[in-house]
Design an enzyme around this catalytic site. Sequence first.
Site, PDB file in Angstrom:
ATOM      1  N   ASN A   1       0.836  -1.214   0.000  1.00 45.95           N
ATOM      2  CA  ASN A   1       0.000   0.000   0.000  1.00 45.95           C
ATOM      3  C   ASN A   1       0.863   1.254   0.000  1.00 45.95           C
ATOM      4  O   ASN A   1       0.518   2.248  -0.648  1.00 45.95           O
ATOM      5  CB  ASN A   1      -0.965  -0.003   1.193  1.00 45.95           C
ATOM      6  CG  ASN A   1      -2.181  -0.859   0.916  1.00 45.95           C
ATOM      7  OD1 ASN A   1      -3.036  -0.478   0.124  1.00 45.95           O
ATOM      8  ND2 ASN A   1      -2.242  -2.025   1.531  1.00 45.95           N
TER       9      ASN A   1
ATOM     10  N   ARG B   1       3.318   2.222  25.731  1.00 46.17           N
ATOM     11  CA  ARG B   1       2.713   2.593  24.449  1.00 46.17           C
ATOM     12  C   ARG B   1       2.711   4.122  24.294  1.00 46.17           C
ATOM     13  O   ARG B   1       3.003   4.658  23.226  1.00 46.17           O
ATOM     14  CB  ARG B   1       1.269   2.063  24.401  1.00 46.17           C
ATOM     15  CG  ARG B   1       0.579   2.289  23.073  1.00 46.17           C
ATOM     16  CD  ARG B   1      -0.847   1.774  23.115  1.00 46.17           C
ATOM     17  NE  ARG B   1      -0.931   0.353  23.395  1.00 46.17           N
ATOM     18  CZ  ARG B   1      -0.734  -0.607  22.503  1.00 46.17           C
ATOM     19  NH1 ARG B   1      -0.437  -0.310  21.253  1.00 46.17           N
ATOM     20  NH2 ARG B   1      -0.828  -1.877  22.838  1.00 46.17           N
TER      21      ARG B   1
ATOM     22  N   LEU C   1      -2.761   2.653  18.182  1.00 49.53           N
ATOM     23  CA  LEU C   1      -2.350   3.989  18.617  1.00 49.53           C
ATOM     24  C   LEU C   1      -3.145   4.401  19.864  1.00 49.53           C
ATOM     25  O   LEU C   1      -4.348   4.132  19.959  1.00 49.53           O
ATOM     26  CB  LEU C   1      -2.572   4.991  17.483  1.00 49.53           C
ATOM     27  CG  LEU C   1      -1.667   4.758  16.263  1.00 49.53           C
ATOM     28  CD1 LEU C   1      -2.172   5.535  15.060  1.00 49.53           C
ATOM     29  CD2 LEU C   1      -0.216   5.106  16.564  1.00 49.53           C
TER      30      LEU C   1
ATOM     31  N   HIS D   1      -8.116  -1.142   5.879  1.00 48.28           N
ATOM     32  CA  HIS D   1      -8.419  -2.427   6.519  1.00 48.28           C
ATOM     33  C   HIS D   1      -8.949  -3.382   5.447  1.00 48.28           C
ATOM     34  O   HIS D   1      -9.809  -3.002   4.642  1.00 48.28           O
ATOM     35  CB  HIS D   1      -9.473  -2.220   7.620  1.00 48.28           C
ATOM     36  CG  HIS D   1      -9.771  -3.474   8.357  1.00 48.28           C
ATOM     37  ND1 HIS D   1      -8.905  -4.008   9.302  1.00 48.28           N
ATOM     38  CD2 HIS D   1     -10.820  -4.333   8.287  1.00 48.28           C
ATOM     39  CE1 HIS D   1      -9.418  -5.128   9.773  1.00 48.28           C
ATOM     40  NE2 HIS D   1     -10.571  -5.357   9.170  1.00 48.28           N
TER      41      HIS D   1
ATOM     42  N   ASP E   1     -10.362  -0.451  14.213  1.00 50.65           N
ATOM     43  CA  ASP E   1     -11.091  -0.774  12.982  1.00 50.65           C
ATOM     44  C   ASP E   1     -12.501  -0.168  12.966  1.00 50.65           C
ATOM     45  O   ASP E   1     -13.478  -0.807  12.550  1.00 50.65           O
ATOM     46  CB  ASP E   1     -11.144  -2.302  12.755  1.00 50.65           C
ATOM     47  CG  ASP E   1      -9.748  -2.889  12.597  1.00 50.65           C
ATOM     48  OD1 ASP E   1      -8.840  -2.147  12.174  1.00 50.65           O
ATOM     49  OD2 ASP E   1      -9.561  -4.076  12.901  1.00 50.65           O
TER      50      ASP E   1
ATOM     51  N   GLU F   1      -5.451  -5.900  -4.588  1.00 56.29           N
ATOM     52  CA  GLU F   1      -5.479  -5.035  -5.791  1.00 56.29           C
ATOM     53  C   GLU F   1      -6.438  -3.868  -5.573  1.00 56.29           C
ATOM     54  O   GLU F   1      -6.166  -2.735  -5.954  1.00 56.29           O
ATOM     55  CB  GLU F   1      -5.965  -5.834  -7.000  1.00 56.29           C
ATOM     56  CG  GLU F   1      -4.878  -6.670  -7.625  1.00 56.29           C
ATOM     57  CD  GLU F   1      -5.417  -7.420  -8.842  1.00 56.29           C
ATOM     58  OE1 GLU F   1      -6.349  -6.929  -9.523  1.00 56.29           O
ATOM     59  OE2 GLU F   1      -4.895  -8.526  -9.097  1.00 56.29           O
TER      60      GLU F   1
END
Length: 203
Positions: free
Chosen positions: A16, A67, A95, A111, A147, A174
């Site tokens: 990507n 984190r 994140l 995603h 997500d 693709e």
Amino acid sequence: MSKLKVAVLISGRGSNLKALLDACDTPNFPAEIVHVISNKKTAKGLRYAEEYGVPYEVISHKDFATRADFDMELHEHIKKSGAEFICLAGFMRVLSNKFVDLWKDKVVNIHPSLLPSFKGVDTHKQALECGVKYHGCTVHFVVPDIDSGPIIVQEVVPVLDDDTEETLGARCLEKEHIAYRRALRTIAEKKYKIEGNKVITWG
Ligand code: GRF
């Protein structure tokens, strides 16, 4: 019009990232990639940053106690690069809320499923097990929930009877490259607005 300066965060293969680099290389594309960061030094995608002459670096999450510490380091480096916007492209770290707040409406992710179906990992396996006839990918703004977040672009692929995770994944990938390019163009041209959980696009 000046181009939108973008940082891309990766962890692996980088297909990507390559699609976005290719897009930015086309005449009149309204964005430019100014920085690439991987949290893994073995990420194959780093070679694309090198090939396209884009500054890149590895910031390993393993070098930080929390984190939050890792995320603040990312934040500082991205700021310093001059990037105004962030594309997550196979970045395998969640994140923190603080980071998402600092970059509110300025981070997007791709995603490999038609969200809100099949969150998490192994999305092609999930789709095959569920028996859906259509699958695809989603580019969405990043919010504290994983997500989730307002959807900018989705691309659909049919699921064939003899599909395996690999064949379905390849067909989907693709479309990911097409979807990400389209989403980045829309964002860079500012031809969208976010209304609640909905993105309205035009042009
Ligand atoms: C893609 O399937 C993307 O949707 C997901 O991670 C994968 C990354 O692939 N978030 P690549 O590194 O861009 O080739």
